[in-house]
Structure formats: structure tokens, C-alpha cells
Scaffold this active site. Structure first.
Site, PDB file in Angstrom:
ATOM      1  N   CYS A   2       0.822  -1.193   0.000  1.00  0.00           N
ATOM      2  CA  CYS A   2       0.000   0.000   0.000  1.00  0.00           C
ATOM      3  C   CYS A   2       0.864   1.254   0.000  1.00  0.00           C
ATOM      4  CB  CYS A   2      -0.888   0.013   1.247  1.00  0.00           C
ATOM      5  SG  CYS A   2      -1.844  -1.500   1.465  1.00  0.00           S
ATOM      6  N   LEU A  51      -3.426  -1.641  -1.972  1.00  0.00           N
ATOM      7  CA  LEU A  51      -3.323  -2.660  -3.001  1.00  0.00           C
ATOM      8  C   LEU A  51      -3.644  -3.973  -2.300  1.00  0.00           C
ATOM      9  CD1 LEU A  51      -2.526  -3.642  -5.849  1.00  0.00           C
ATOM     10  CD2 LEU A  51      -0.163  -3.800  -5.039  1.00  0.00           C
ATOM     11  N   ALA A  52      -4.801  -4.539  -2.585  1.00  0.00           N
ATOM     12  CA  ALA A  52      -5.289  -5.712  -1.853  1.00  0.00           C
ATOM     13  C   ALA A  52      -4.532  -6.966  -2.294  1.00  0.00           C
ATOM     14  CB  ALA A  52      -6.785  -5.880  -2.080  1.00  0.00           C
ATOM     15  N   GLY A  78       3.085  -3.138   3.108  1.00  0.00           N
ATOM     16  CA  GLY A  78       4.012  -4.260   3.026  1.00  0.00           C
ATOM     17  C   GLY A  78       3.364  -5.590   3.294  1.00  0.00           C
ATOM     18  N   GLU A  79       4.204  -6.556   3.630  1.00  0.00           N
ATOM     19  CA  GLU A  79       3.740  -7.903   3.932  1.00  0.00           C
ATOM     20  C   GLU A  79       4.534  -8.453   5.112  1.00  0.00           C
ATOM     21  OE1 GLU A  79       1.226  -9.106   2.406  1.00  0.00           O
ATOM     22  OE2 GLU A  79       1.133  -7.911   0.567  1.00  0.00           O
ATOM     23  N   ASP A 102      -2.809  -9.598   7.570  1.00  0.00           N
ATOM     24  CA  ASP A 102      -1.583  -9.449   8.348  1.00  0.00           C
ATOM     25  C   ASP A 102      -1.546  -8.091   9.043  1.00  0.00           C
ATOM     26  OD1 ASP A 102      -1.284  -8.134   5.908  1.00  0.00           O
ATOM     27  OD2 ASP A 102       0.862  -8.506   5.771  1.00  0.00           O
ATOM     28  N   SER A 377      11.209 -11.595  -7.039  1.00  0.00           N
ATOM     29  CA  SER A 377      12.373 -11.106  -7.764  1.00  0.00           C
ATOM     30  C   SER A 377      13.661 -11.685  -7.183  1.00  0.00           C
ATOM     31  CB  SER A 377      12.409  -9.571  -7.684  1.00  0.00           C
ATOM     32  OG  SER A 377      13.670  -9.060  -8.050  1.00  0.00           O
ATOM     33  N   GLY A 378      14.689 -11.751  -8.017  1.00  0.00           N
ATOM     34  CA  GLY A 378      16.008 -12.194  -7.556  1.00  0.00           C
ATOM     35  C   GLY A 378      16.877 -11.070  -7.043  1.00  0.00           C
TER      36      GLY A 378
END
Length: 612
Positions: A2, A51-52, A78-79, A102, A377-378
Site C-alpha cells: 500500500c 493494493l489488496a 508491506g507484507e 496481516d 524477484s532475484g
């Protein structure tokens, strides 16, 4: 994922300033296209764009809890990848939950542990909590700095936001750029806490910033410490494999479509292989995406950074793991489109000057967003495992400066676009030297470590606390500008801590870069990738790119009153646009990109320069 923003004022009634809060929140709409919300009290106002990703109906923000002594409200970006375990732990301590998000777990974690909630989190996050019980704002950022977070102290409080643009939407924030702001743009050293805008600061990674009536207080809750590594080679490889597997599995959790960014290099291929295997067990097929340029593979020419094109390796990986792969093909016209350049500058808030490596990343993410909402992503594997070429270059390793500066073009080649008087005022060589001394002084070493091991630990520390933060910010801004969440498994702090403390002899035990990662993940990789030499993010080799830059720069030259010439040397630019585009050097091309970025940035942001 978000965008967050807010305002604390201990002397004003912010319930009368909703219009300003709405304007600040609206600047984050690209980061949160799915929902918006605000929360306002007399001395605190919070804004959120969502952003869901997880618990689509239940994760609305701002989120608050009423306590007997006052309300506690939070905006979160974030997460938190271990939220399921934390939720169970908090439920066992008596907490009750109304959603499956979360966000609610983090809020209740704060109610249980206070600011120490940061110690319990595994993830990428930037969040702010207004605690009415103590009349304080608490801002917390993840350990590696994956999610951006800025604040701007005011006479009676603070403004904050995921990005500077949210803060700049408040009339209290002045759009002033001073010499220190500009030095960082050209120095490429990522000074901790730096913001381009005078008076604005970055919440540093691994840091808690508390604001109360007594002012602003900071506390570092995580740093890279030197710890003796006792595992042997076999055990170390097994531990890296175990961590990587767990991390990728955790970061695949989402209630929206997921994918992996695949470049054909070791890093992204390792994530792809682990992710594909996990999803296959669940009966799903992994989606992968890569970026390429029309004619790049057929006309590829090796240079000092890239030995091979990416495409053959991408095909090998996609075929081995069975992913549904899509190449996003770009042409010079798209890469040099002024509207795309302006979109990138708006996304980053700074004239970064990275040219097609910025525009192509933005266009790649825009294409992916039509298919997926989350991408793994790496990014950051080279910093963690020691993959860059300068880690293995003797001159760069022993230079008395940041190794990426010693390996690549010198400072004078990156600053020769500047007017002589501006260059003298900025004294960027001195600035870099000061920053290098400061950075090295923060590195802890083990007693008895050899001089070589101390040097390699220092280099690793510089990359994990400086270099990687530039790349993480770039990737976050470009992805969130189109509403795409990019996750970075290699930034899991458990992996970072473990690998950071392995001796260099283990990091390169097979005589190659990233030995630990290569051996830990070779079971999910094609042999071609196992054997591939490090190759950085692709850049177009089409001479039409440089020619388009020249044409646009000519238009800038025709504007005699353009503010870009407060910084850029007009004579340098005149010579650059007159050069045969087939003979333009990389340095000149970068200079043209830098000039065009500055030109559009002046137009978009209208900054006031104060160079002293």
C-alpha cells in the site's frame, strides 16, 4: 502492499485539515489502486491507499483498536510473511481478530509488545501507529529497507509518507534542494537517512522513529552484527537450501495472481525453480516474465559487464521448470518516450539518470501488472552472496572507496555534465570520501579475523547497507507506480544474517561467485544457468536509443531559459548532441539520460535550489 501518509500536529486541530490529508493520500493512489481510507483525530491524521493482496475484503485501513486509555490507529504498507504464526501466538495470549489480514496481526502485536513488535516480524514493511494513550507516533521500517518511508519534522509535529510526494503535497513541506541533496544524486553512495529534499529524512532500515511532544527519537532495532560461523561447507549449503526453500514458500502466499521475474541469471532462476516446484505440488503452474529488446539477442555484442544475452538461459529455465513464460519485448521508441520518462521520475521523485534501465523496468512491470499482482524477484542476491564482479576484482577490493565506484566509471566521468562552478560547490570527491569513512567505521569484525576476511566483510557490509538500498528503492518505486507488488526473497533477514557471517572462503569455495547459492539451488536449475557468469540487468545496445536522446537534448538546448542549465554545462550538452550516435560512449549516453531526467524533474517538481 500500500501507500501510507499522515500528519501529527500537537498544536493544531487536524480535524479541520481533512482536505490537506486527502491531497497527501491521493498522491499514493498508484501504490494503492484498490481502496482508500483516512482516520483523523485532533492531533493525528492518517491516510492510506490499498493494493489488496491478502484478505481482500477484510484488510481495509486505517485500522484501529479502542482501548480503555485511548485509541490506537495504524496505517501499514508491506507484507508480514510470518503473520500466521504470530496470529496464533497472539490468540493464545488472549487477542481476538476480526479479519484474516496481516495488518490486524501487526496492530495487535503492537498492543501486546509495544515498539518491540518489530523484533517479531519477518517481512517487508513500513507502518505508522498513532497511540493516543501516550500521544505518540511510532514509525517502523523493515530491516533491509525494502519498503520506502520518509518523514519531515515540523514546528509542532511531523509529516510522513511512503514517498516524498505525499509529504510535498502538504504546504508545510518546502520544495528546497540543497547541496547535500544534489551530492547524493551524483555520488551513488546512498547515505543513510538521505532524502533529496531539504528537511526531509528517510526512516532508516531496521529503525523505529518515535514522535511525541518532546520531539523526534530514533532507535535501531536491527543491524548486521559479526557472529562466528561454525558450520562446515556441507552444512552451510544445506542451511542455505533450507532457508531459501522456506522463504520462497512463504513469499508465494497471496490471494491474487503471482509470478516470478526471470532474467536467466542464477538469482532469479533459483527463485523460479523453487517457486515452480512448490506450486506444482499444489497443482498450479508458475508464471514467469522477462524483459528483452527487439533485436538484442541477434545483434548482441559482449561488453565489460555482459558476456551473453539473457534469452537462451531464460528459455532453458522455463523449459526445465515448465513455467508459463512471457517475454516483454521493448523497442527504442518506447524506451525513449518522454511520457514514460516523466512517469518514472514521478514514481521515483528523483532524476536518477539511469535511462533505459529505469524505463524498461517500469514498462516491464506495467506489462506484468495486466496479468499478475505479485511478483517475486532475484534482487539482492549479489549483495548477500557476493556476486558482483568487483567483489572479485583485486583493484576494486583494495581501493580506498566504495568498490562499485572503483570498478566502474570514475566520479569525474559521472559529473562532467555539471557546470564547473556547480561541480566546485558540490565537491563530490570529498563527499564520497567522507561517506566511505563513515560507512567503514560502522562495520564490526571478529577478533582474530585475517586482514583479507576483514576486508571482504567490510565490502559485504557496504553492499548490504548502502548499495542494495538504492536498488530496492528503484524496484519498489517502479513496481508500485503501476500497482505491482514485488517481493524479494533474498532480503529475508534470516538469510542475510546467516550468509553475511559465512567467511569469504565459503562464499567462493568453488572458485566462482555465489558458490553457496549455486550449490544450494542447483537441483532446480538447468546446467547452463549453473555454469553462467554473472550478468546484470539488461540495457539496450540499439544505437537508435542514443540518437533519440540526442534529438530530445537538442530541444532542451533550444530552451535557453531552461532551469536545467542551473546545473548542466551547456557546452558539454552541445558537444554531446553533435556526436555521431554510433560513436557515443556509455559515459556520454548516461550524461544525456541524466540531463533529460533533470529537465523533466525541474518541470514536474519546480524545486528551489539552494547551493550556498
Amino acid at each position: 502492499m500500500c501507500g501510507i501518509t499522515g500528519w501529527v500536529s500537537f498544536d493544531a486541530d487536524l480535524t479541520q485539515r481533512r482536505e490537506t490529508l486527502d491531497a497527501m493520500t491521493e498522491t499514493m493512489s498508484c501504490r494503492g489502486p484498490d481502496d482508500e481510507g483516512t482516520w483523523i483525530a485532533p492531533h493525528a491524521a492518517l491516510g492510506h491507499r490499498r493494493l489488496a493482496i491478502i484478505d481482500l475484503p477484510g484488510g481495509r485501513q486505517p485500522m484501529s483498536v479502542r482501548t480503555p486509555n485511548g485509541e490506537v490507529a495504524m496505517v501499514y504498507s508491506g507484507e508480514t510473511y510470518n503473520f500466521t504464526e504470530l496470529r496464533a501466538e497472539l490468540a493464545g495470549l488472549g487477542h481476538e481478530f476480526e479479519t484474516d489480514s496481516d495488518t490486524e496481526v501487526v496492530l495487535h502485536g503492537y498492543l501486546q509488545w509495544g515498539e518491540a513488535v518489530a523484533d517479531h516480524l519477518n517481512g517487508m514493511y513500513a507502518f505508522a501507529i498513532w497511540d493516543a494513550r501516550d500521544e505518540k507516533l511510532v514509525m517502523i521500517r523493515d530491516r533491509m529497507g525494502i519498503k520506502p518511508f520518509y518523514y519531515y519534522p515540523t514546528r509542532d509535529g511531523v509529516l510522513f509518507g511512503s514517498e516524498p510526494k505525499a509529504i510535498l503535497a502538504n504546504p508545510l513541506a518546502r520544495r528546497v534542494v540543497d547541496a547535500d541533496g544534489l551530492r547524493e544524486l551524483f555520488a551513488f553512495v546512498k547515505t543513510p537517512g538521505w532524502s533529496l529534499w531539504q528537511g526531509m529524512h528517510e526512516v532508516e532500515p531496521g529503525t523505529i522513529v518515535r514522535v511525541d511532544r518532546d520531539g523526534v527519537h530514533t532507535h535501531t532495532y536491527w543491524r548486521l552484527d559479526a557472529v562466528e560461523h561454525t558450520d562446515d561447507q556441507e552444512t552451510t549449503v544445506a542451511r542455505v537450501r533450507e532457508l531459501m526453500t522456506d522463504i520462497v514458500h512463504r513469499q508465494l502466499v497471496a490471494d491474487v495472481p503471482r509470478c516470478v521475474l526471470l532474467s536467466g541469471g542464477l538469482d532469479s532462476s533459483a527463485v523460479t525453480g523453487l517457486a515452480a516446484a512448490h506450486l506444482k505440488e499444489q497443482g498450479e503452474q508458475l508464471r514467469t516474465f522477462s524483459v528483452d529488446f527487439f533485436g538484442q539477442e541477434e545483434n548482441f555484442k559482449p561488453d565489460e559487464m555482459r558476456d551473453t544475452p539473457d534469452s537462451p538461459f531464460i528459455r532453458d529455465v522455463a523449459q526445465l521448470v515448465g513455467s508459463a513464460h512471457q517475454d516483454v519485448m521493448l523497442d527504442p521508441k518506447a524506451l525513449t518516450d518522454p511520457d514514460v520518462r516523466r512517469a518514472v521520475i514521478r514514481a521515483r521523485d528523483i532524476p536518477a539518470g539511469l535511462g533505459d534501465m529505469d524505463t524498461s523496468l517500469y514498462l516491464l512491470f506495467k506489462a506484468i501488472r495486466a496479468e499478475s499482482t505479485v511478483a517475486l524477484s532475484g534482487e539482492s542476491a549479489d549483495e548477500v552472496f557476493g556476486g558482483y564482479r568487483w567483489f572479485h576484482d583485486e583493484n576494486a577490493r583494495t581501493a580506498d572507496t566504495f568498490p562499485w565506484l572503483a570498478f566502474q566509471t570514475g566520479l569525474h566521468e559521472r559529473t562532467n555534465v555539471l557546470r564547473a562552478d556547480v561541480s566546485a560547490k558540490l565537491a563530490i570527491d570529498d563527499y564520497v570520501a567522507d561517506q566511505y569513512r563513515s560507512a567503514v567505521a560502522k562495520v564490526d569484525h571478529l577478533d582474530g579475523a585475517s586482514e583479507f576476511e576483514q576486508r571482504m566483510r567490510t565490502i559485504c557490509h557496504l553492499h548490504l547497507t548502502r548499495f542494495v538500498r538504492m536498488l530496492l528503492d528503484r524496484k519498489d518505486r517502479a513496481s508500485m507506480a503501476v500497482g505491482l507488488e514485488v517481493r524479494v526473497p533474498f532480503c529475508d533477514h534470516r538469510l542475510v544474517e546467516y550468509v553475511y557471517n559465512t567467511p569469504w572462503s565459503l562464499k567462493s569455495f568453488d572458485g566462482r561467485e555465489k558458490s553457496l547459492l549455486r550449490h544450494a539451488t542447483k537441483h532446480v536449475l538447468p546446467q547452463s544457468v549453473v555454469d553462467r557468469v554473472k550478468s546484470p540487468y539488461p540495457s539496450t545496445q540499439d544505437p537508435g536509443y542514443a540518437e533519440a536522446l540526442q534529438q530530445q537534448a537538442k530541444e532542451v538546448l533550444a530552451q535557453h531559459d531552461s532551469p536545467v542549465f542551473e546545473l548542466i554545462d551547456r557546452n558539454w550538452l552541445t558537444e554531446a548532441v553533435g556526436t555521431d550516435p554510433r560513436e557515443i560512449s556509455t559515459v556520454v549516453r548516461h550524461g544525456l539520460d541524466r540531463t533529460l531526467d533533470l529537465h523533466h524533474w525541474f518541470d514536474l517538481y519546480r524545486p528551489e535550489l539552494q547551493l550556498g
